[in-house]
Scaffold this motif. Structure first.
Motif, PDB file in Angstrom:
ATOM      1  N   ALA A 282     -25.876  -9.277   9.914  1.00 22.30           N
ATOM      2  CA  ALA A 282     -26.325  -8.447  11.027  1.00 22.30           C
ATOM      3  C   ALA A 282     -27.526  -9.064  11.725  1.00 22.30           C
ATOM      4  N   TRP A 283     -28.355  -9.791  10.955  1.00 18.61           N
ATOM      5  CA  TRP A 283     -29.550 -10.389  11.554  1.00 18.61           C
ATOM      6  C   TRP A 283     -29.956 -11.609  10.746  1.00 18.61           C
ATOM      7  N   VAL A 284     -30.386 -12.651  11.440  1.00 20.08           N
ATOM      8  CA  VAL A 284     -30.896 -13.856  10.805  1.00 20.08           C
ATOM      9  C   VAL A 284     -32.317 -14.080  11.306  1.00 20.08           C
ATOM     10  N   ASP A 285     -33.257 -14.180  10.382  1.00 22.21           N
ATOM     11  CA  ASP A 285     -34.647 -14.401  10.745  1.00 22.21           C
ATOM     12  C   ASP A 285     -34.759 -15.740  11.479  1.00 22.21           C
ATOM     13  N   PRO A 286     -35.220 -15.739  12.718  1.00 19.52           N
ATOM     14  CA  PRO A 286     -35.269 -16.989  13.490  1.00 19.52           C
ATOM     15  C   PRO A 286     -36.263 -18.005  12.948  1.00 19.52           C
ATOM     16  N   VAL A 287     -37.223 -17.554  12.141  1.00 16.34           N
ATOM     17  CA  VAL A 287     -38.224 -18.469  11.598  1.00 16.34           C
ATOM     18  C   VAL A 287     -37.779 -19.028  10.253  1.00 16.34           C
ATOM     19  N   SER A 288     -37.440 -18.121   9.330  1.00 14.02           N
ATOM     20  CA  SER A 288     -37.089 -18.550   7.971  1.00 14.02           C
ATOM     21  C   SER A 288     -35.608 -18.884   7.814  1.00 14.02           C
ATOM     22  N   GLY A 289     -34.756 -18.352   8.698  1.00 11.60           N
ATOM     23  CA  GLY A 289     -33.319 -18.552   8.563  1.00 11.60           C
ATOM     24  C   GLY A 289     -32.673 -17.631   7.543  1.00 11.60           C
ATOM     25  N   TYR A 290     -33.436 -16.699   6.959  1.00 10.33           N
ATOM     26  CA  TYR A 290     -32.886 -15.784   5.963  1.00 10.33           C
ATOM     27  C   TYR A 290     -31.846 -14.867   6.609  1.00 10.33           C
ATOM     28  N   ARG A 291     -30.775 -14.648   5.887  1.00  5.81           N
ATOM     29  CA  ARG A 291     -29.700 -13.781   6.356  1.00  5.81           C
ATOM     30  C   ARG A 291     -29.911 -12.359   5.842  1.00  5.81           C
ATOM     31  N   TRP A 292     -29.653 -11.379   6.701  1.00  6.98           N
ATOM     32  CA  TRP A 292     -29.765  -9.968   6.330  1.00  6.98           C
ATOM     33  C   TRP A 292     -28.495  -9.241   6.772  1.00  6.98           C
ATOM     34  N   TYR A 293     -27.997  -8.394   5.888  1.00  5.73           N
ATOM     35  CA  TYR A 293     -26.741  -7.695   6.121  1.00  5.73           C
ATOM     36  C   TYR A 293     -26.982  -6.197   6.244  1.00  5.73           C
TER      37      TYR A 293
ATOM     38  N   MET B 165     -31.025  -2.746   5.026  1.00  7.69           N
ATOM     39  CA  MET B 165     -30.593  -4.141   5.131  1.00  7.69           C
ATOM     40  C   MET B 165     -30.659  -4.798   3.761  1.00  7.69           C
ATOM     41  N   ARG B 166     -29.677  -5.662   3.503  1.00  9.37           N
ATOM     42  CA  ARG B 166     -29.638  -6.388   2.241  1.00  9.37           C
ATOM     43  C   ARG B 166     -29.858  -7.875   2.494  1.00  9.37           C
ATOM     44  N   SER B 167     -30.636  -8.491   1.628  1.00  9.49           N
ATOM     45  CA  SER B 167     -30.760  -9.943   1.678  1.00  9.49           C
ATOM     46  C   SER B 167     -29.462 -10.551   1.187  1.00  9.49           C
ATOM     47  N   ILE B 168     -29.293 -11.869   1.365  1.00  7.79           N
ATOM     48  CA  ILE B 168     -28.059 -12.517   0.933  1.00  7.79           C
ATOM     49  C   ILE B 168     -27.907 -12.439  -0.587  1.00  7.79           C
ATOM     50  N   GLY B 169     -29.034 -12.481  -1.321  1.00  6.41           N
ATOM     51  CA  GLY B 169     -28.954 -12.357  -2.769  1.00  6.41           C
ATOM     52  C   GLY B 169     -28.514 -10.969  -3.195  1.00  6.41           C
ATOM     53  N   GLU B 170     -29.036  -9.949  -2.523  1.00  5.10           N
ATOM     54  CA  GLU B 170     -28.641  -8.569  -2.849  1.00  5.10           C
ATOM     55  C   GLU B 170     -27.184  -8.331  -2.467  1.00  5.10           C
ATOM     56  N   MET B 171     -26.767  -8.880  -1.342  1.00  6.94           N
ATOM     57  CA  MET B 171     -25.371  -8.732  -0.933  1.00  6.94           C
ATOM     58  C   MET B 171     -24.442  -9.424  -1.931  1.00  6.94           C
ATOM     59  N   SER B 172     -24.854 -10.590  -2.413  1.00  7.67           N
ATOM     60  CA  SER B 172     -24.053 -11.292  -3.420  1.00  7.67           C
ATOM     61  C   SER B 172     -23.916 -10.444  -4.682  1.00  7.67           C
ATOM     62  N   ARG B 173     -25.017  -9.889  -5.149  1.00  7.66           N
ATOM     63  CA  ARG B 173     -25.004  -9.072  -6.366  1.00  7.66           C
ATOM     64  C   ARG B 173     -24.114  -7.850  -6.213  1.00  7.66           C
ATOM     65  N   ASP B 174     -24.187  -7.189  -5.059  1.00  3.34           N
ATOM     66  CA  ASP B 174     -23.486  -5.920  -4.876  1.00  3.34           C
ATOM     67  C   ASP B 174     -22.024  -6.087  -4.473  1.00  3.34           C
ATOM     68  N   SER B 175     -21.677  -7.232  -3.902  1.00  2.00           N
ATOM     69  CA  SER B 175     -20.318  -7.395  -3.383  1.00  2.00           C
ATOM     70  C   SER B 175     -19.404  -8.194  -4.294  1.00  2.00           C
ATOM     71  N   GLY B 176     -19.988  -9.049  -5.134  1.00  2.00           N
ATOM     72  CA  GLY B 176     -19.164  -9.912  -5.971  1.00  2.00           C
ATOM     73  C   GLY B 176     -18.868 -11.257  -5.340  1.00  2.00           C
ATOM     74  N   LEU B 177     -19.366 -11.499  -4.132  1.00  2.00           N
ATOM     75  CA  LEU B 177     -19.230 -12.811  -3.500  1.00  2.00           C
ATOM     76  C   LEU B 177     -20.470 -13.640  -3.822  1.00  2.00           C
ATOM     77  N   SER B 178     -20.285 -14.905  -4.147  1.00  2.00           N
ATOM     78  CA  SER B 178     -21.430 -15.753  -4.437  1.00  2.00           C
ATOM     79  C   SER B 178     -22.222 -16.021  -3.158  1.00  2.00           C
ATOM     80  N   VAL B 179     -23.471 -16.432  -3.327  1.00  2.00           N
ATOM     81  CA  VAL B 179     -24.303 -16.770  -2.175  1.00  2.00           C
ATOM     82  C   VAL B 179     -23.656 -17.889  -1.364  1.00  2.00           C
ATOM     83  N   SER B 180     -23.107 -18.883  -2.052  1.00  2.00           N
ATOM     84  CA  SER B 180     -22.443 -19.985  -1.352  1.00  2.00           C
ATOM     85  C   SER B 180     -21.252 -19.483  -0.548  1.00  2.00           C
ATOM     86  N   ALA B 181     -20.496 -18.539  -1.115  1.00  2.00           N
ATOM     87  CA  ALA B 181     -19.346 -17.992  -0.393  1.00  2.00           C
ATOM     88  C   ALA B 181     -19.798 -17.215   0.839  1.00  2.00           C
ATOM     89  N   LEU B 182     -20.882 -16.446   0.715  1.00  2.00           N
ATOM     90  CA  LEU B 182     -21.392 -15.705   1.866  1.00  2.00           C
ATOM     91  C   LEU B 182     -21.818 -16.655   2.976  1.00  2.00           C
TER      92      LEU B 182
END
Length: 360
Positions: free
Chosen positions: A30-41, A1-18
C-alpha cells in the motif's frame, strides 16, 4: 499497516516471496517509504496475501492468480469460481495423465526385471583408518534422505570394491560421495545401505587415530574400534546406481575461499520460487554463475541472467561445510544441470546439488 516482516509472519509468504510479488505487480504494498524503501501493507492486503499463498501451494499458475486477486474483492465472483474449477480440472487431467504414464512404465519395468543376486550376499572384513572413515562419513552424512516414502535413501551406501570403500548418500535434491582405502582388496563387490542412526553410531566410534574393522555379513554390518563396537541390520533395499547419477557434462570451474564464499551466500541476495517442488516449501534460492575469468558470482535480486543456476541456499551451505576445506572447487554448468562441489586435493570426495527450476 504491516511491515513486510509482519506480513510475512501473518500470511505465510516469505519476505523474499513478498518482494518477488511486489516486483511482478501481483501484490504491491500500500505504501513504500521513499527514503528507506521499507514496504508497508494495508489491513485489507492480509487476506490477499493469504489467498496468494494458498493458491501457490495449490499450484495455480501466476497468470491465473493475477485474475483471482483482481476479481476477489468484486461483487461478481463468478470469474474466481470459474478459475478455481478450471484449475481443479487441470490438476485432475494432469494426475490422470501421470497415472497412465506411470502405469505403462511400471509394466515395462516388470517385463525387464530379472532375478538378481544382490551384491551384498558375500561376507567381507575390512581394516580402515579411523580418521579416513570419519572424514568420509562427515562428507556425506548431510545428504542422507529422510522421506519415509523412499526408505532406500534413508541411510548411507557402503560400496566395497577392490581396495576402495565408497560411501554415498542422497535425498534426491543433493548427493555426496566420498572414498577411502581399505586394508586389503575385497574378493567381490559388496554393497549395503547402513541406516542413518547406525551411521551416526559408527561416526561416534571413529574419533581416534587407530584403524577400525568393518565387517559385513549378509544384511548385518559391524564396526569395531578397539574394545568397542556397534552393529545393526542394513536396509533391505537397493540403492540407485550412483555411478550413473554422477556423470555430469563439463561445466565452468572456479576455486573459492570457503569462509568468504559462505559469508557471501549467507548475507547475499536470494530468490524465492513458491512452487519449486522441494517438499512443498519455498526455500531461499541462491543464483550462481561463473564469469569468463573463473570467478563465482551470486546473482542480485531481479537479475535476468539466463546462465545462472538456482540452488537451495541451505543445501549449498551444508555442502560447503561438509567439504571440510579452506578452498573448494565449484563446477557450474547449464541451469538445468546439478552443480558440483569438489575438493582440490581429492577428486573422489564431492557433493552435487540439484538445480531448481525457476517458474517465473
Amino acid at each position: 499497516m504491516r511491515s513486510i516482516g509482519e506480513m510475512s509472519r501473518d500470511s505465510g509468504l516469505s519476505v523474499s516471496a513478498l518482494r518477488f510479488y511486489d516486483r511482478g505487480g501481483v501484490l504491491v504494498p500500500a505504501w513504500v517509504d521513499p527514503v528507506s524503501g521499507y514496504r508497508w501493507y494495508g489491513p485489507e492486503q492480509l487476506d490477499e496475501a493469504r489467498l496468494l499463498a494458498g493458491l501457490r501451494r495449490a499450484g495455480m499458475p501466476l497468470a491465473d492468480i493475477r485474475l483471482v486477486l483482481a476479481g476477489w474483492s468484486g461483487a461478481d465472483t463468478d470469474l474466481v469460481r470459474r478459475l478455481f474449477r478450471a484449475h481443479v480440472r487441470r490438476l485432475e487431467a494432469g494426475l490422470s495423465d501421470a497415472r497412465g504414464e506411470l502405469s505403462t512404465l511400471r509394466a515395462f519395468l516388470e517385463r525387464r526385471e530379472k532375478p538378481m543376486t544382490p551384491p551384498r550376499t558375500a561376507a567381507v572384513r575390512l581394516t580402515v583408518p579411523a580418521p579416513e572413515l570419519a572424514a568420509a562419513l562427515d562428507a556425506v552424512r548431510f545428504a542422507a534422505g529422510t522421506d519415509p516414502e523412499l526408505p532406500m535413501l534413508g541411510g548411507v551406501l557402503f560400496d566395497i570394491e577392490g581396495e576402495a570403500l565408497t560411501v554415498v548418500a542422497t535425498d534426491r535434491y543433493r548427493m555426496a560421495v566420498a572414498r577411502t582405502g581399505t586394508g586389503r582388496p575385497a574378493d567381490s563387490r559388496v554393497q549395503v545401505i547402513v541406516p542413518s542412526p547406525l551411521v551416526d553410531a559408527m561416526r561416534a566410534l571413529v574419533g581416534g587415530e587407530e584403524s577400525v574393522h568393518l565387517d559385513v555379513d549378509g544384511d548385518r554390518v559391524t564396526l569395531e574400534a578397539g574394545d568397542r563396537q556397534t552393529a545393526g541390520q542394513c536396509l533391505d533395499h537397493e540403492f540407485p546406481d550412483y555411478r550413473r547419477l554422477i556423470r555430469l557434462p563439463a561445466g565452468r570451474r572456479a576455486l573459492v575461499d570457503v569462509a568468504t564464499f559462505q559469508k557471501a551466500v549467507e548475507t547475499g541476495p536470494v530468490r524465492t520460487e513458491e512452487a519449486c517442488g522441494q517438499d512443498d516449501t519455498a526455500p531461499d534460492l541462491t543464483m550462481l554463475g561463473v564469469t569468463a575469468d573463473g570467478t563465482v558470482v551470486i546473482g542480485e535480486d531481479g537479475d535476468d541472467d539466463a546462465d545462472q543456476v538456482a540452488v537451495n541456499r541451505e543445501f549449498l551451505l551444508h555442502a560447503l561445510a561438509a567439504g571440510a576445506r579452506d578452498r573448494l572447487i565449484l563446477e557450474i554448468g547449464a541451469p538445468t544441470v546439478p552443480i558440483a562441489i569438489r575438493r582440490p586435493d581429492d577428486e573422489d570426495t564431492f557433493s552435487m546439488l540439484m538445480s531448481v527450476r525457476l517458474e517465473n
